[in-house]
Design an enzyme around this catalytic site. Structure first.
Site, short mmCIF file in Angstrom:
data_model
loop_
_atom_site.label_atom_id
_atom_site.label_comp_id
_atom_site.label_asym_id
_atom_site.label_seq_id
_atom_site.Cartn_x
_atom_site.Cartn_y
_atom_site.Cartn_z
N GLU A 1 0.86 -1.19 0.00
CA GLU A 1 0.00 0.00 0.00
C GLU A 1 0.90 1.24 0.00
O GLU A 1 1.89 1.28 0.71
CB GLU A 1 -0.84 -0.04 1.29
CG GLU A 1 -1.73 1.13 1.51
CD GLU A 1 -2.75 1.28 0.40
OE1 GLU A 1 -3.45 0.30 0.09
OE2 GLU A 1 -2.83 2.39 -0.16
N ASN B 1 9.90 3.81 -1.11
CA ASN B 1 10.16 4.70 0.03
C ASN B 1 11.64 5.10 0.10
O ASN B 1 11.96 6.24 0.46
CB ASN B 1 9.70 4.05 1.34
CG ASN B 1 8.21 4.27 1.56
OD1 ASN B 1 7.55 4.98 0.80
ND2 ASN B 1 7.66 3.65 2.59
N GLY C 1 10.30 12.47 8.30
CA GLY C 1 10.05 11.71 9.52
C GLY C 1 8.85 10.82 9.28
O GLY C 1 8.55 10.47 8.14
N CYS D 1 7.07 5.76 8.36
CA CYS D 1 7.49 4.93 7.21
C CYS D 1 8.90 5.19 6.73
O CYS D 1 9.77 4.33 6.87
CB CYS D 1 6.51 5.12 6.06
SG CYS D 1 4.89 4.44 6.45
N LYS E 1 12.10 4.40 9.17
CA LYS E 1 12.29 2.99 9.56
C LYS E 1 12.40 2.09 8.33
O LYS E 1 13.08 1.05 8.38
CB LYS E 1 11.21 2.52 10.53
CG LYS E 1 9.80 2.45 9.97
CD LYS E 1 9.27 1.03 9.85
CE LYS E 1 7.84 1.06 9.35
NZ LYS E 1 7.45 -0.05 8.53
C1 UDX Z 1 5.30 7.88 2.87
C2 UDX Z 1 5.18 7.59 1.36
O1 UDX Z 1 5.06 8.82 0.65
C3 UDX Z 1 3.96 6.71 1.09
O2 UDX Z 1 3.88 6.38 -0.29
C4 UDX Z 1 4.09 5.44 1.93
O3 UDX Z 1 2.95 4.61 1.75
C5 UDX Z 1 4.26 5.77 3.39
O4 UDX Z 1 5.37 6.65 3.57
P1 UDX Z 1 4.05 9.54 4.56
O5 UDX Z 1 4.94 8.95 5.62
O6 UDX Z 1 2.61 9.74 4.84
O7 UDX Z 1 4.14 8.62 3.23
O8 UDX Z 1 4.65 10.97 4.21
P2 UDX Z 1 5.32 11.71 2.98
O9 UDX Z 1 4.33 12.60 2.34
O10 UDX Z 1 6.02 10.75 2.11
O11 UDX Z 1 6.38 12.61 3.73
C6 UDX Z 1 7.38 12.01 4.54
C7 UDX Z 1 8.23 13.04 5.21
O12 UDX Z 1 9.06 13.68 4.26
C8 UDX Z 1 7.49 14.17 5.93
O13 UDX Z 1 8.14 14.39 7.17
C9 UDX Z 1 7.63 15.35 5.00
O14 UDX Z 1 7.59 16.58 5.70
C10 UDX Z 1 9.00 15.09 4.42
N1 UDX Z 1 9.21 15.71 3.09
C11 UDX Z 1 8.44 15.33 2.05
C12 UDX Z 1 10.24 16.63 2.93
O15 UDX Z 1 10.96 16.96 3.87
N2 UDX Z 1 10.44 17.15 1.68
C13 UDX Z 1 9.69 16.79 0.61
O16 UDX Z 1 9.96 17.30 -0.48
C14 UDX Z 1 8.65 15.86 0.79
#
Ligand code: UDX
Length: 438
Positions: free
Chosen positions: A150, A210, A259, A262, A265
């Site tokens: 997912e 990821n 952070g 997902c 880790k």
């Molecule tokens: C992530 C993946 O995007 C998703 O496909 C997977 O199923 C689960 O892990 P999520 O953890 O919800 O999703 O957050 P995401 O939108 O990916 O952002 C992760 C982190 O990266 C956040 O802390 C965000 O602030 C940071 N981020 C994101 C940045 O620092 N810069 C960016 O350009 C994008």
């Protein structure tokens, strides 16, 4: 179709509601009694826009029911989704698959021979093959196990589930493919690609996606480190390279880094698994990706020290504490770690966040919480923007200027209109940017 969803955290709760929205009959199974009773009352135990309204809708349609363990009703399902967590193991980088193994074992004692089991949890490559052996032994027949990762993001979880970029399934039997095609029928009908893969590839798709996203963020944050010592501007740099559509502009937002439950880790678990498989050097670079990411947190602590000298007794306001906006998830949140480190150095940190203060009270009660933004800023000697909630981008810097003790802000997410803040007499410190403050 009659389906069960086992494990009702972010992933499982969203998936259960999404399945009900598609018209399936869903039984959600969750052993945590508090979580279960909240969900059964139609109250989401976490913040997720859209899902909060869809949950009671699914319950009142009669298509979503909940129970704490398997019984005859759940055993008659045609398809079981395993959605339990795979957190980082305490004291190690590896993913802890014990919840997945336990869920598979419990299910194997109840499952009917024609039912399909679709694992959705993020697991180290090779996990499904072991699970199949364990399940076959307990069930006494060849279990139709498939892997169906997912990709939902917090903040847009339901939308991502109902309108995914692609559906990935790794299977060992045509029957599993047929059942999964049927359950996702309405989504496939809209033109969503349905990828039939072997099981190890399906397991790897999730961790490698990821890992790629984390690498992209750390790449631009590494450029920010270079920009900081060379007078360049990492935000403009990201924009300039992003116009190349081989690079793309998404996931190049520089700041305090990634952070959540997902990305951090998953890259650590990936390295640990690759090392077990004897190919650690292939993904060794992910250690650097992790290190670059964590150095951004050090940078903010260093900047706070530079601004305030000895941090003991200094008042700092943290705007936003969740790992990203539209979420109250504090797992591995960069803003939270920074706030905790500043507190450990003697500062008094007051946290404002539109939805995460309750989770903060449980997770980090030593930090003071303030629901009113202006009150949170009152008396601050330094303000730090930790999460790019829309309200911080829109706040009037004049209003905040009137209550703080020192008009200095560190924009940890590079979202503020620097000129506007400077016009209100603020000193703006932006990560990776060469901001001239009058
Ligand atoms: C992530 C993946 O995007 C998703 O496909 C997977 O199923 C689960 O892990 P999520 O953890 O919800 O999703 O957050 P995401 O939108 O990916 O952002 C992760 C982190 O990266 C956040 O802390 C965000 O602030 C940071 N981020 C994101 C940045 O620092 N810069 C960016 O350009 C994008």
């Amino acid at each position: 179709m009659k389906v069960t969803v086992i494990g009702l955290g972010y992933l499982g709760a969203t998936h259960a509601v999404a399945m009900a929205e598609l018209g399936h009959e869903v039984i959600g199974i969750e052993p945590d009694s508090q979580k279960l009773s909240s969900l059964a009352q139609g109250i989401l135990p976490f913040h997720e826009p859209g899902l909060d309204a869809a949950l009671p809708r699914a319950i009142s349609s009669g298509r979503l029911k909940f129970q704490s363990e398997h019984n005859e009703a759940s055993a008659s399902a045609d398809l079981h989704f395993i959605c339990v967590g795979t957190p980082q193991t305490k004291g190690s980088d590896a993913a802890d698959t014990s919840y997945v193994v336990a869920a598979a074992k419990e299910l194997a004692a109840w499952i009917k021979p024609t039912a399909v089991v679709a694992g959705k949890s993020t697991v180290p490559v090779g996990t499904a093959a072991n699970l199949k052996d364990v399940m076959d032994d307990i069930a006494g027949f060849d279990v139709h196990l498939a892997w169906n990762p997912e990709f939902l993001r917090e903040g847009t979880a339901l939308e991502d589930s109902l309108r995914p970029d692609r559906i990935v399934v790794g299977t060992w039997s045509q029957h599993s493919v047929d059942v999964l095609r049927e359950v996702y029928g309405p989504i496939i009908a809209t033109g969503t690609p349905f990828l039939e893969l072997d099981v190890p590839t399906a397991e790897l798709v999730k961790v490698s996606a990821n890992a790629f996203l984390a690498t992209k963020i750390s790449f631009i944050n590494a450029m920010a480190e270079v920009a900081e010592v060379s007078g360049a501007d990492a935000v403009s740099l990201a924009k300039a390279i992003g116009y190349d559509d081989r690079i793309g502009s998404k996931f190049l937002r520089t700041g305090i880094g990634f952070g959540g439950g997902c990305l951090p880790k998953d890259i650590r678990g990936f390295v640990a698994r690759a090392e077990e498989l004897g190919v650690g050097s292939a993904v060794e670079f992910l250690k650097d990706v992790d290190a670059v990411n964590l150095r951004r947190r050090d940078k903010v602590v260093e900047l706070a020290n530079q601004e305030l000298g000895d941090l003991a007794g200094k008042s700092i306001t943290m705007l936003g504490i969740s790992f990203k906006p539209d979420s109250d998830d504090l797992r591995d949140s960069p803003a939270l770690e920074i706030a905790q480190r500043l507190t450990a150095l003697g500062a008094t940190v007051t946290v404002h966040d539109p939805v995460s203060l309750n989770s903060l009270a449980t997770r980090s009660p030593e930090l003071s919480r303030e629901e009113n933004l202006i009150e949170a800023a009152r008396g601050a000697e330094l303000t730090i923007l930790g999460t790019e909630w829309k309200l911080y981008r829109e706040v009037d810097p004049q209003e905040l200027a009137a209550v703080v003790k020192a008009k200095t802000i560190i924009d940890g997410r590079n979202v503020l209109d620097v000129a506007k803040w400077q016009a209100a007499d603020w000193r703006v410190i932006a990560l990776g940017r060469n901001v001239h403050n009058g």
